[in-house]
Every structure is written in structure tokens, then in C-alpha cells.
Design an enzyme around this catalytic site. Structure first.
Site, PDB file in Angstrom:
ATOM      1  CB  CYS A  16      23.431  18.256  17.030  1.00 18.97           C
ATOM      2  SG  CYS A  16      22.112  19.164  17.873  1.00 18.97           S
ATOM      3  CG  ASP A 139      27.842  26.888  16.768  1.00 20.79           C
ATOM      4  OD1 ASP A 139      28.554  26.724  15.757  1.00 20.79           O
ATOM      5  OD2 ASP A 139      26.672  26.491  16.856  1.00 20.79           O
TER       6      ASP A 139
END
Length: 219
Positions: A16, A139
């Protein structure tokens, strides 16, 4: 490109925060399943405009899912990006609720909706488990580059992506310990704030070694 990756066991990779052409060339060599672009998030050092995201996504190999990462973005923008073929996958990283997730599914029609959750408490895990998204991402926070307390994960009860402080050095450990459906890496692939092609290659190698071990153990 896998038609429906949710039917596959993984572990898969999502790389990402790509911002440059050379990042995409490294990703194409590494062949993760997903490549993420952070769109319209000015506070992020990896932020892209709609135009830049469209350009970089167009350079991706056809077998890699382009992911638009959004933080409280208007639904109309997400619909525009999906219907225009810029992205196939939507990642919601803000305060979006289940109603918004459902609206994205109905109006933007992405191949996959990922919803990110900051994991600090058992209650955070409970919220993640209840998400209407196709896939949840666990996360530590927004681009912190630090891992959260993995002991909070427990029995998730559904496939999940793992993010937060993952790098080529520890991603294999994370896969062996938590068995995520996919791992998501960004800052762990960087040197001096920019993507490092060697780290991208090493991360892919580390994940694939886990896939090979898994396959060998089932023989």
C-alpha cells in the site's frame, strides 16, 4: 486476476501507499494480490490526487487488484473511481458505518470492500467482527508503522487482513502466529519515506515462503 479471492485460502499480500512509477514497476515484479493507493487524504505523506491515482493504477499488471484507500470520502467519489475502472477494491479507513459500507456495495459495486479498524481494546475487535464489509483489516492506526497488541486478536471468526508495523523481517512471524488471510504493508517497505524495491521483493519472498510451507504441510 483471481475472480473471487475470498474463496481462496491465502495468505495474500497487499502493498500500500504507492506514489511513483518505479513503485508500480517493483509491485508488478513482486506480484501481490492487492496494490493500494491513498486517495484524497492530505495528512498522509502517500496521498494521491484522483488523477495521479488513476495514472498509477493504470500501470499495474492486470492480475493485481488496484485498491482505493479512503478516509471519510464522499460516496460519489468512490462511485466515480469504481465505475470509471480506476479501482476494483475499496478500503475504508475512516469513521464509515455499516450503512455507508452497504451504500458503497450497492452504488459503487466494487469487487471487494475492506474496512480498517484500529485495534486497542477487545471492544475494537468486537466491532471489527460485526462489520458489513467483505474483509476487515486489523491495524494499529493511521500509518503509524507500529504493530498493535496481537494478543487482542483472539478468535476472529472471519477472514481478516493484518497491518501495522509489518516488514520483510517480521511478516513471516505474523503469518505463523495469527494466520491472517492477507498481510498489508506500507511503511515497512520504505527507506527514508519512499518505497524501496528491495524491501518490496524481500517482503514478497517472505510471504511466499509461508505459502510454500503451508502447501508442503498439506502434502
Amino acid at each position: 486476476m483471481i475472480a473471487n479471492p475470498l474463496n481462496q485460502p491465502g495468505p495474500f499480500m497487499k502493498f500500500c501507499g504507492m506514489t511513483r512509477e518505479k513503485d508500480i514497476y517493483a509491485v508488478n515484479e513482486a506480484r501481490p494480490l492487492f496494490c493500494g493507493f491513498i486517495i484524497n487524504v492530505p495528512k498522509s505523506s502517500r496521498n494521491l490526487s484522483l488523477r495521479d491515482a488513476e495514472y498509477l493504477a493504470g500501470l499495474l499488471s492486470e492480475d493485481i487488484f488496484p485498491v482505493g484507500v479512503f478516509v471519510n470520502e464522499p460516496l460519489s467519489t468512490i462511485v466515480q473511481m469504481c465505475q470509471g475502472g480506476v479501482i476494483t477494491t475499496v478500503q475504508l479507513h475512516g469513521d464509515e458505518d455499516d450503512e455507508f459500507v452497504d451504500a458503497v456495495r450497492d452504488e459503487a459495486c466494487p469487487s471487494l470492500i475492506i474496512q480498517a479498524f484500529k485495534i486497542r481494546t477487545p471492544e475494537d475487535m468486537q466491532r471489527a467482527r460485526r462489520s458489513h464489509a467483505d474483509m476487515i483489516l486489523l491495524d494499529n492506526g493511521w500509518g503509524t508503522g507500529q504493530r498493535f497488541d496481537w494478543s487482542l486478536v483472539g478468535e476472529v471468526g472471519r477472514p481478516f487482513m493484518l497491518a501495522g508495523g509489518l516488514s520483510p523481517d517480521n511478516v513471516a512471524e505474523a503469518i505463523r502466529e495469527l494466520h491472517p488471510w492477507a498481510v498489508d504493508m506500507s511503511s515497512g517497505l520504505e527507506t527514508d519515506g519512499l518505497k524501496d524495491e528491495d524491501k518490496i521483493a524481500k517482503a514478497a519472498e517472505a510471504v511466499r515462503s509461508c505459502v510454500n510451507d503451508k502447501e508442503n504441510n498439506h502434502e
